[in-house]
Design a protein around this motif. Structure first.
Motif, PDB file in Angstrom:
ATOM      1  N   UNK A 140    -118.488 -35.306   1.644  1.00  0.00           N
ATOM      2  CA  UNK A 140    -118.631 -35.277   0.189  1.00  0.00           C
ATOM      3  C   UNK A 140    -118.160 -36.602  -0.442  1.00  0.00           C
ATOM      4  N   UNK A 141    -118.741 -37.701   0.002  1.00  0.00           N
ATOM      5  CA  UNK A 141    -118.340 -39.029  -0.453  1.00  0.00           C
ATOM      6  C   UNK A 141    -118.481 -39.176  -1.966  1.00  0.00           C
ATOM      7  N   UNK A 142    -117.411 -39.505  -2.641  1.00  0.00           N
ATOM      8  CA  UNK A 142    -117.465 -39.785  -4.079  1.00  0.00           C
ATOM      9  C   UNK A 142    -117.789 -41.253  -4.322  1.00  0.00           C
ATOM     10  N   UNK A 143    -117.501 -42.079  -3.332  1.00  0.00           N
ATOM     11  CA  UNK A 143    -117.876 -43.491  -3.349  1.00  0.00           C
ATOM     12  C   UNK A 143    -118.321 -43.815  -1.928  1.00  0.00           C
ATOM     13  N   UNK A 144    -119.014 -44.916  -1.771  1.00  0.00           N
ATOM     14  CA  UNK A 144    -119.443 -45.293  -0.422  1.00  0.00           C
ATOM     15  C   UNK A 144    -119.239 -46.785  -0.242  1.00  0.00           C
ATOM     16  N   UNK A 145    -118.050 -47.095   0.272  1.00  0.00           N
ATOM     17  CA  UNK A 145    -117.649 -48.477   0.490  1.00  0.00           C
ATOM     18  C   UNK A 145    -117.266 -48.643   1.954  1.00  0.00           C
ATOM     19  N   UNK A 146    -116.552 -49.678   2.273  1.00  0.00           N
ATOM     20  CA  UNK A 146    -116.240 -50.031   3.657  1.00  0.00           C
ATOM     21  C   UNK A 146    -115.553 -48.897   4.426  1.00  0.00           C
ATOM     22  N   UNK A 147    -114.526 -48.293   3.849  1.00  0.00           N
ATOM     23  CA  UNK A 147    -113.813 -47.211   4.543  1.00  0.00           C
ATOM     24  C   UNK A 147    -114.729 -46.028   4.819  1.00  0.00           C
ATOM     25  N   UNK A 148    -115.587 -45.696   3.870  1.00  0.00           N
ATOM     26  CA  UNK A 148    -116.501 -44.579   4.034  1.00  0.00           C
ATOM     27  C   UNK A 148    -117.565 -44.894   5.096  1.00  0.00           C
ATOM     28  N   UNK A 149    -117.983 -46.156   5.156  1.00  0.00           N
ATOM     29  CA  UNK A 149    -118.936 -46.568   6.204  1.00  0.00           C
ATOM     30  C   UNK A 149    -118.325 -46.387   7.580  1.00  0.00           C
ATOM     31  N   UNK A 150    -117.071 -46.826   7.720  1.00  0.00           N
ATOM     32  CA  UNK A 150    -116.392 -46.656   9.015  1.00  0.00           C
ATOM     33  C   UNK A 150    -116.245 -45.181   9.366  1.00  0.00           C
ATOM     34  N   UNK A 151    -115.923 -44.395   8.375  1.00  0.00           N
ATOM     35  CA  UNK A 151    -115.784 -42.953   8.594  1.00  0.00           C
ATOM     36  C   UNK A 151    -117.114 -42.354   9.056  1.00  0.00           C
ATOM     37  N   UNK A 152    -118.214 -42.737   8.428  1.00  0.00           N
ATOM     38  CA  UNK A 152    -119.527 -42.214   8.795  1.00  0.00           C
ATOM     39  C   UNK A 152    -119.939 -42.663  10.195  1.00  0.00           C
ATOM     40  N   UNK A 153    -119.572 -43.877  10.567  1.00  0.00           N
ATOM     41  CA  UNK A 153    -119.923 -44.383  11.896  1.00  0.00           C
ATOM     42  C   UNK A 153    -119.270 -43.584  13.024  1.00  0.00           C
ATOM     43  N   UNK A 154    -118.157 -42.946  12.733  1.00  0.00           N
ATOM     44  CA  UNK A 154    -117.477 -42.142  13.760  1.00  0.00           C
ATOM     45  C   UNK A 154    -118.313 -40.956  14.225  1.00  0.00           C
ATOM     46  N   UNK A 155    -119.342 -40.607  13.462  1.00  0.00           N
ATOM     47  CA  UNK A 155    -120.195 -39.489  13.854  1.00  0.00           C
ATOM     48  C   UNK A 155    -120.836 -39.751  15.226  1.00  0.00           C
ATOM     49  N   UNK A 156    -121.035 -41.000  15.576  1.00  0.00           N
ATOM     50  CA  UNK A 156    -121.670 -41.331  16.856  1.00  0.00           C
ATOM     51  C   UNK A 156    -120.733 -41.094  18.039  1.00  0.00           C
ATOM     52  N   UNK A 157    -119.446 -40.892  17.751  1.00  0.00           N
ATOM     53  CA  UNK A 157    -118.472 -40.547  18.791  1.00  0.00           C
ATOM     54  C   UNK A 157    -118.237 -39.042  18.885  1.00  0.00           C
ATOM     55  N   UNK A 158    -118.855 -38.262  17.977  1.00  0.00           N
ATOM     56  CA  UNK A 158    -118.751 -36.805  18.049  1.00  0.00           C
ATOM     57  C   UNK A 158    -119.478 -36.302  19.295  1.00  0.00           C
ATOM     58  N   UNK A 159    -119.223 -35.053  19.622  1.00  0.00           N
ATOM     59  CA  UNK A 159    -119.803 -34.490  20.836  1.00  0.00           C
ATOM     60  C   UNK A 159    -120.888 -33.470  20.527  1.00  0.00           C
ATOM     61  N   UNK A 160    -121.910 -33.487  21.373  1.00  0.00           N
ATOM     62  CA  UNK A 160    -122.991 -32.508  21.332  1.00  0.00           C
ATOM     63  C   UNK A 160    -123.267 -32.065  22.766  1.00  0.00           C
ATOM     64  N   UNK A 161    -124.014 -30.991  22.886  1.00  0.00           N
ATOM     65  CA  UNK A 161    -124.434 -30.503  24.196  1.00  0.00           C
ATOM     66  C   UNK A 161    -125.885 -30.921  24.391  1.00  0.00           C
ATOM     67  N   UNK A 162    -126.142 -31.649  25.462  1.00  0.00           N
ATOM     68  CA  UNK A 162    -127.510 -32.031  25.806  1.00  0.00           C
ATOM     69  C   UNK A 162    -127.653 -31.929  27.313  1.00  0.00           C
ATOM     70  N   UNK A 163    -128.715 -31.289  27.748  1.00  0.00           N
ATOM     71  CA  UNK A 163    -128.952 -31.108  29.176  1.00  0.00           C
ATOM     72  C   UNK A 163    -127.780 -30.378  29.839  1.00  0.00           C
ATOM     73  N   UNK A 164    -127.207 -29.418  29.110  1.00  0.00           N
ATOM     74  CA  UNK A 164    -126.062 -28.629  29.590  1.00  0.00           C
ATOM     75  C   UNK A 164    -124.850 -29.487  29.927  1.00  0.00           C
TER      76      UNK A 164
END
Length: 162
Positions: free
Chosen positions: A103-127
């Motif tokens: 729920x970003x109220x602004x989107x600046x450098x800190x928020x960009x870094x925060x959003x980039x962390x999504x690529x380090x989140x985990x998902x299940x693929x190919x079991x």
């Protein structure tokens, strides 16, 4: 409504069902007054997240020896990333979810870094449990293998359930 629109999509989306579905989808996420045309932090975050996501797909496609320009469904001579745009579609929801959760109220450098962390989140693929960034590689490779084998069942999609 989304399911109905999905069932009504015609070749080349002549009836603009995809556009209607997008409006319903984004309104459900961000409220009835929201539009993708607004100059707001939500759209800035979505645009930034989608651009980074696109770059992940460009890298994987090119490293696999394919051209990003030649798409399966996207076919715009002014888009040098038609194939990337096709393949990244299932992953857009990851960006959408992260933007909703933060729920970003602004989107600046800190928020960009925060959003980039999504690529380090985990998902299940190919079991297997993989980071989002690694799952993109697995997914892209599976798409190319499925195309070579002419078997869409070989495409490996991610799931959030761990």
């Amino acid at each position: 409504m989304l399911k109905i629109y999905g069932e009504e999509v015609q070749h080349n989306d002549a009836t603009n069902r995809e556009g209607h579905a997008a409006k319903v989808y984004f309104n459900a996420l961000f409220g009835k007054g929201y539009t993708r045309d607004d100059d707001c932090s939500i759209n800035a975050a979505l645009d930034y997240g989608y651009a980074v996501l696109l770059s992940y797909f460009n890298r994987e496609i090119v490293s696999s020896g394919y051209l990003t320009q030649l798409g399966l469904f996207h076919n715009n001579k002014f888009n040098p990333f038609n194939l990337s745009s096709d393949l990244m579609e299932p992953y857009r929801a990851i960006i959408d979810k992260e933007v909703v959760l933060n729920n970003f109220e602004k989107f600046e450098s800190d928020e960009k870094h925060q959003l980039l962390r999504v690529f380090d989140n985990y998902v299940n693929i190919n079991n297997q449990i993989q980071t989002v960034s690694n799952s993109i590689k697995i997914y892209v490779q599976s798409v190319f293998y499925a195309l070579e084998e002419e078997n869409e069942e070989l495409v490996k999609l991610y799931r959030y359930e761990l």
